[in-house]
Design a protein around this motif. Structure first.
Motif, PDB file in Angstrom:
ATOM      1  N   ALA A   1       0.741  -1.279   0.142  1.00 56.20           N
ATOM      2  CA  ALA A   1      -0.015   0.172   0.069  1.00 56.20           C
ATOM      3  C   ALA A   1       0.986   1.466  -0.067  1.00 56.20           C
ATOM      4  O   ALA A   1       0.622   2.196  -0.726  1.00 56.20           O
ATOM      5  CB  ALA A   1      -0.876   0.001   1.118  1.00 56.20           C
TER       6      ALA A   1
ATOM      7  N   LEU B   1      -4.915   0.620   2.397  1.00 51.47           N
ATOM      8  CA  LEU B   1      -4.704  -0.719   2.615  1.00 51.47           C
ATOM      9  C   LEU B   1      -5.641  -1.791   1.983  1.00 51.47           C
ATOM     10  O   LEU B   1      -5.475  -2.792   1.508  1.00 51.47           O
ATOM     11  CB  LEU B   1      -4.440  -0.883   4.019  1.00 51.47           C
ATOM     12  CG  LEU B   1      -4.251  -2.194   4.768  1.00 51.47           C
ATOM     13  CD1 LEU B   1      -2.601  -2.737   4.124  1.00 51.47           C
ATOM     14  CD2 LEU B   1      -4.091  -2.343   6.346  1.00 51.47           C
TER      15      LEU B   1
ATOM     16  N   VAL C   1      -5.457  -2.448  -1.418  1.00 53.80           N
ATOM     17  CA  VAL C   1      -4.459  -3.487  -1.798  1.00 53.80           C
ATOM     18  C   VAL C   1      -4.840  -4.813  -1.515  1.00 53.80           C
ATOM     19  O   VAL C   1      -4.908  -5.876  -2.359  1.00 53.80           O
ATOM     20  CB  VAL C   1      -3.210  -3.200  -0.980  1.00 53.80           C
ATOM     21  CG1 VAL C   1      -2.153  -4.329  -1.098  1.00 53.80           C
ATOM     22  CG2 VAL C   1      -2.284  -2.136  -1.469  1.00 53.80           C
TER      23      VAL C   1
END
Length: 187
Positions: free
Chosen positions: A158, A165, A168
């Motif tokens: 990320a 996050l 990802v």
């Protein structure tokens, strides 16, 4: 303090202060990382190696512009991405002039103890898997390769790609689901 304990920012400061041989620590730390990132965009090993080298040269020349408070990997990936796109525009040639599977990923030290038939079957299956991975959209392929090849954490990916996050995690999950479905279709 050994070399693994020195932060990237400290290394940069030492290089800028005249201790230029310390730059090799950054190269050795992140060469595989940059290579894997570029592998998600291209399979021409020679082209990737050229861009990796250009990335570290450009990073060295512009080291004074690096903000030591930020992650070095993010800065480095930005340089690599820009150089790769610039080379694409400049060269405008096809992506795969070298078969990455046979040149890099399939080399094995223990092939002489396996039967040639087994090796051929394994290589063919691996070629199919690599083709499936390459068929992924770049937004999914890049985080997947960084996770699988470099074994980076989701947070590191990320940070390197400047993505949230959860994005990802979702992209890697979708890439794995896609790969699983494609492999099942081939069986």
């Amino acid at each position: 303090m050994n070399n693994e304990e020195i932060t990237d920012g400290e290394i940069v400061k030492q290089v800028l202060a005249g201790n230029i041989h310390k730059y090799s620590l950054l190269v050795s730390r992140y060469e595989k990382f940059v290579f894997s990132f570029l592998l998600s965009k291209c399979s021409d090993v020679y082209e990737i190696e050229d861009v990796v080298q250009e990335t570290f040269l450009k990073a060295y020349r512009h080291l004074s512009s690096y903000d030591c408070e930020r992650k070095f990997t993010n800065w480095l990936i930005t340089i690599a991405r820009n150089l790769w796109y610039d080379n694409r525009k400049k060269n405008s040639k096809s992506i795969a002039s070298t078969d990455l599977v046979t040149d890099v990923l399939l080399s094995s030290d223990n092939e002489d103890v396996q039967r040639p038939d087994d090796i051929a079957v394994r290589k063919e299956e691996f070629k199919k898997l690599v083709a499936i991975i390459r068929s992924l959209d770049e937004d999914f392929r890049t985080p997947f390769i960084l996770r699988v090849v470099n074994e980076l954490s989701y947070q590191e990916i990320a940070d390197a790609l400047s993505l949230p996050l959860q994005t990802v995690k979702n992209r890697i999950f979708k890439a794995r689901t896609y790969l699983r479905e494609k492999r099942e279709q081939q069986l």
